[in-house]
Motif scaffolding. Structure first.
Motif, PDB file in Angstrom:
ATOM      1  N   GLY A 126       1.158  -1.579   0.132  1.00  0.00           N
ATOM      2  CA  GLY A 126      -0.069  -0.057  -0.084  1.00  0.00           C
ATOM      3  C   GLY A 126       1.015   1.180  -0.174  1.00  0.00           C
ATOM      4  O   GLY A 126       2.118   0.936   0.075  1.00  0.00           O
ATOM      5  N   ASN A 127       0.010   2.072  -0.175  1.00  0.00           N
ATOM      6  CA  ASN A 127       0.776   3.499  -0.134  1.00  0.00           C
ATOM      7  C   ASN A 127       0.540   4.087   2.200  1.00  0.00           C
ATOM      8  O   ASN A 127      -0.511   4.967   2.185  1.00  0.00           O
ATOM      9  CB  ASN A 127       0.157   4.704  -0.869  1.00  0.00           C
ATOM     10  CG  ASN A 127       0.730   6.303  -0.873  1.00  0.00           C
ATOM     11  OD1 ASN A 127       1.417   6.884   0.218  1.00  0.00           O
ATOM     12  ND2 ASN A 127       0.882   6.291  -2.464  1.00  0.00           N
ATOM     13  N   GLU A 178       0.848   7.034   2.396  1.00  0.00           N
ATOM     14  CA  GLU A 178       0.195   8.175   2.576  1.00  0.00           C
ATOM     15  C   GLU A 178      -1.504   7.842   2.585  1.00  0.00           C
ATOM     16  O   GLU A 178      -2.297   8.414   3.058  1.00  0.00           O
ATOM     17  CB  GLU A 178       0.433   9.751   1.774  1.00  0.00           C
ATOM     18  CG  GLU A 178       2.480  10.145   2.201  1.00  0.00           C
ATOM     19  CD  GLU A 178       2.807  11.364   1.302  1.00  0.00           C
ATOM     20  OE1 GLU A 178       1.748  11.269   0.158  1.00  0.00           O
ATOM     21  OE2 GLU A 178       3.865  11.786   1.021  1.00  0.00           O
ATOM     22  N   THR A 179      -1.840   7.396   1.610  1.00  0.00           N
ATOM     23  CA  THR A 179      -2.791   7.500   1.472  1.00  0.00           C
ATOM     24  C   THR A 179      -3.970   5.779   2.257  1.00  0.00           C
ATOM     25  O   THR A 179      -5.300   6.473   2.151  1.00  0.00           O
ATOM     26  CB  THR A 179      -3.265   7.296  -0.111  1.00  0.00           C
ATOM     27  OG1 THR A 179      -2.008   6.105  -0.705  1.00  0.00           O
ATOM     28  CG2 THR A 179      -3.334   8.790  -1.014  1.00  0.00           C
ATOM     29  N   ASP A 180      -3.517   5.245   2.416  1.00  0.00           N
ATOM     30  CA  ASP A 180      -2.795   3.789   3.133  1.00  0.00           C
ATOM     31  C   ASP A 180      -3.354   4.524   5.259  1.00  0.00           C
ATOM     32  O   ASP A 180      -3.003   2.791   5.663  1.00  0.00           O
ATOM     33  CB  ASP A 180      -2.942   2.556   2.608  1.00  0.00           C
ATOM     34  CG  ASP A 180      -3.599   2.575   1.412  1.00  0.00           C
ATOM     35  OD1 ASP A 180      -4.737   2.981   0.542  1.00  0.00           O
ATOM     36  OD2 ASP A 180      -3.036   2.167   0.298  1.00  0.00           O
ATOM     37  N   THR A 230      -4.538   5.273   6.967  1.00  0.00           N
ATOM     38  CA  THR A 230      -5.772   4.427   8.174  1.00  0.00           C
ATOM     39  C   THR A 230      -5.896   2.932   8.504  1.00  0.00           C
ATOM     40  O   THR A 230      -5.513   2.596   9.023  1.00  0.00           O
ATOM     41  CB  THR A 230      -7.160   4.921   7.743  1.00  0.00           C
ATOM     42  OG1 THR A 230      -7.122   6.068   7.949  1.00  0.00           O
ATOM     43  CG2 THR A 230      -8.412   4.465   8.506  1.00  0.00           C
ATOM     44  N   TRP A 231      -5.657   2.228   7.263  1.00  0.00           N
ATOM     45  CA  TRP A 231      -5.651   0.493   7.091  1.00  0.00           C
ATOM     46  C   TRP A 231      -4.395   0.171   8.364  1.00  0.00           C
ATOM     47  O   TRP A 231      -4.181  -0.396   8.483  1.00  0.00           O
ATOM     48  CB  TRP A 231      -6.126  -0.001   5.900  1.00  0.00           C
ATOM     49  CG  TRP A 231      -6.803   0.544   4.875  1.00  0.00           C
ATOM     50  CD1 TRP A 231      -7.069   2.148   4.698  1.00  0.00           C
ATOM     51  CD2 TRP A 231      -7.901  -0.128   4.681  1.00  0.00           C
ATOM     52  NE1 TRP A 231      -8.748   1.626   3.746  1.00  0.00           N
ATOM     53  CE2 TRP A 231      -8.526   0.211   4.437  1.00  0.00           C
ATOM     54  CE3 TRP A 231      -7.831  -2.044   5.311  1.00  0.00           C
ATOM     55  CZ2 TRP A 231     -10.208  -0.904   3.638  1.00  0.00           C
ATOM     56  CZ3 TRP A 231      -9.403  -2.622   4.339  1.00  0.00           C
ATOM     57  CH2 TRP A 231     -10.203  -1.730   3.899  1.00  0.00           C
ATOM     58  N   ALA A 243     -14.751   9.798  -8.707  1.00  0.00           N
ATOM     59  CA  ALA A 243     -13.942   8.610  -8.364  1.00  0.00           C
ATOM     60  C   ALA A 243     -13.183   7.995  -9.831  1.00  0.00           C
ATOM     61  O   ALA A 243     -13.125   7.254 -10.023  1.00  0.00           O
ATOM     62  CB  ALA A 243     -13.791   7.798  -7.965  1.00  0.00           C
ATOM     63  N   SER A 280     -10.911   5.333 -10.382  1.00  0.00           N
ATOM     64  CA  SER A 280     -11.254   3.507 -10.236  1.00  0.00           C
ATOM     65  C   SER A 280     -11.929   2.709 -11.028  1.00  0.00           C
ATOM     66  O   SER A 280     -11.928   1.878 -11.003  1.00  0.00           O
ATOM     67  CB  SER A 280     -11.808   3.830  -8.761  1.00  0.00           C
ATOM     68  OG  SER A 280     -11.372   4.373  -7.552  1.00  0.00           O
ATOM     69  N   ARG A 293      -1.230   1.886  -8.413  1.00  0.00           N
ATOM     70  CA  ARG A 293      -2.054   1.383  -7.337  1.00  0.00           C
ATOM     71  C   ARG A 293      -2.260   0.302  -7.443  1.00  0.00           C
ATOM     72  O   ARG A 293      -2.191  -0.955  -7.950  1.00  0.00           O
ATOM     73  CB  ARG A 293      -3.517   1.284  -7.621  1.00  0.00           C
ATOM     74  CG  ARG A 293      -4.361   1.737  -6.422  1.00  0.00           C
ATOM     75  CD  ARG A 293      -3.486   2.621  -4.996  1.00  0.00           C
ATOM     76  NE  ARG A 293      -5.052   2.313  -3.787  1.00  0.00           N
ATOM     77  CZ  ARG A 293      -4.281   2.127  -2.974  1.00  0.00           C
ATOM     78  NH1 ARG A 293      -3.353   2.315  -2.447  1.00  0.00           N
ATOM     79  NH2 ARG A 293      -5.205   2.320  -1.955  1.00  0.00           N
ATOM     80  N   PHE A 306      -2.988  -2.396  -3.458  1.00  0.00           N
ATOM     81  CA  PHE A 306      -3.399  -2.817  -2.095  1.00  0.00           C
ATOM     82  C   PHE A 306      -3.669  -3.892  -2.052  1.00  0.00           C
ATOM     83  O   PHE A 306      -4.001  -4.638  -2.426  1.00  0.00           O
ATOM     84  CB  PHE A 306      -4.438  -1.592  -2.162  1.00  0.00           C
ATOM     85  CG  PHE A 306      -5.455  -1.124  -1.239  1.00  0.00           C
ATOM     86  CD1 PHE A 306      -3.709  -0.846  -0.120  1.00  0.00           C
ATOM     87  CD2 PHE A 306      -6.297  -2.155  -0.433  1.00  0.00           C
ATOM     88  CE1 PHE A 306      -4.846  -0.519   2.048  1.00  0.00           C
ATOM     89  CE2 PHE A 306      -6.761  -2.007   0.962  1.00  0.00           C
ATOM     90  CZ  PHE A 306      -5.809  -1.253   1.753  1.00  0.00           C
TER      91      PHE A 306
END
Length: 205
Positions: free
Chosen positions: A50-51, A53-55, A57-58, A148, A151, A175, A177
């Motif tokens: 994952g990233n 920064e963007t991930d 929370t996960w 979005a 996606s 991307r 994830f």
């Protein structure tokens, strides 16, 4: 050419063997049943690709999946990320064949999030251990309406890299994830997360 008794015996034996050999199982049936075998269990997962920064929370919260509800043709798997209990994966056997993966997203009051029920259906038989779900037309339209569009080319994967791991994967250009779920250690019942949002009063497919 006349068949000798030997030829006839060989042909007969081959036919008998073919009649006794079971047909190969559909890989999607095997895959579906492998998940269903975990029904009633909950497991912890972690981000393995994952990233930061963007991930974040996960990556910084506890991830738990529950194989909570299974019928002959549908499996519902709530996904909990920290205190967020909004997500449920829905895997469905389609009447025309193939499998469908949908992401049911809920608000805390149980109503649908605007970004919900996206996903896709299999376009190939896949394998007993891996199935791919490219974004369907509904999802592409939803992503366009909700700004979005990045996606639109999503493909989601569910797979079993080994007997103790189930992997959820989202892929598109630039991307990747992955969440890997540890199937070797089911959680005790007193460590299950609370009910997913909307499960009791509003949960309709």
């Amino acid at each position: 050419m006349r068949l000798t008794k030997l030829h006839l015996a060989v042909v007969g034996a081959a036919a008998a063997l073919a009649a006794c050999t079971p047909a190969a199982e559909d890989p999607q049936d095997v895959f579906f049943n492998t998940i269903a075998a975990h029904c009633g269990n909950a497991y912890e997962g972690r981000v393995t690709s994952g990233n930061p920064e963007t991930d974040a929370t996960w990556m910084n919260n506890r991830i738990v999946i529950e194989v909570r509800e299974c019928t002959e043709n549908r499996i519902r798997i709530p996904l909990h990320v920290g205190d967020n209990h909004s997500r449920t994966w829905i895997i469905t056997r389609l009447p025309q064949g193939g499998l469908e993966l949908k992401h049911d997203h809920r608000l805390e009051d149980g109503s649908h999030d605007p970004m919900t029920m996206y996903g896709g259906s299999t376009v190939t038989p896949g394998t007993p251990t891996a199935q791919a779900f490219p974004a369907d037309e509904y999802s592409k339209q939803l992503f366009t309406e909700l700004d979005a569009t990045v996606s639109i080319t999503n493909t989601w994967w569910l797979s079993f890299p080994d007997e103790n791991t189930m992997r959820y994967r989202l892929s598109r250009e630039n991307r990747e994830f992955h969440v890997d779920v540890d199937l070797s250690s089911p959680l005790p019942a007193d460590d299950f997360p609370p009910l997913p949002w909307g499960w009791e009063d509003h949960y309709q497919y």
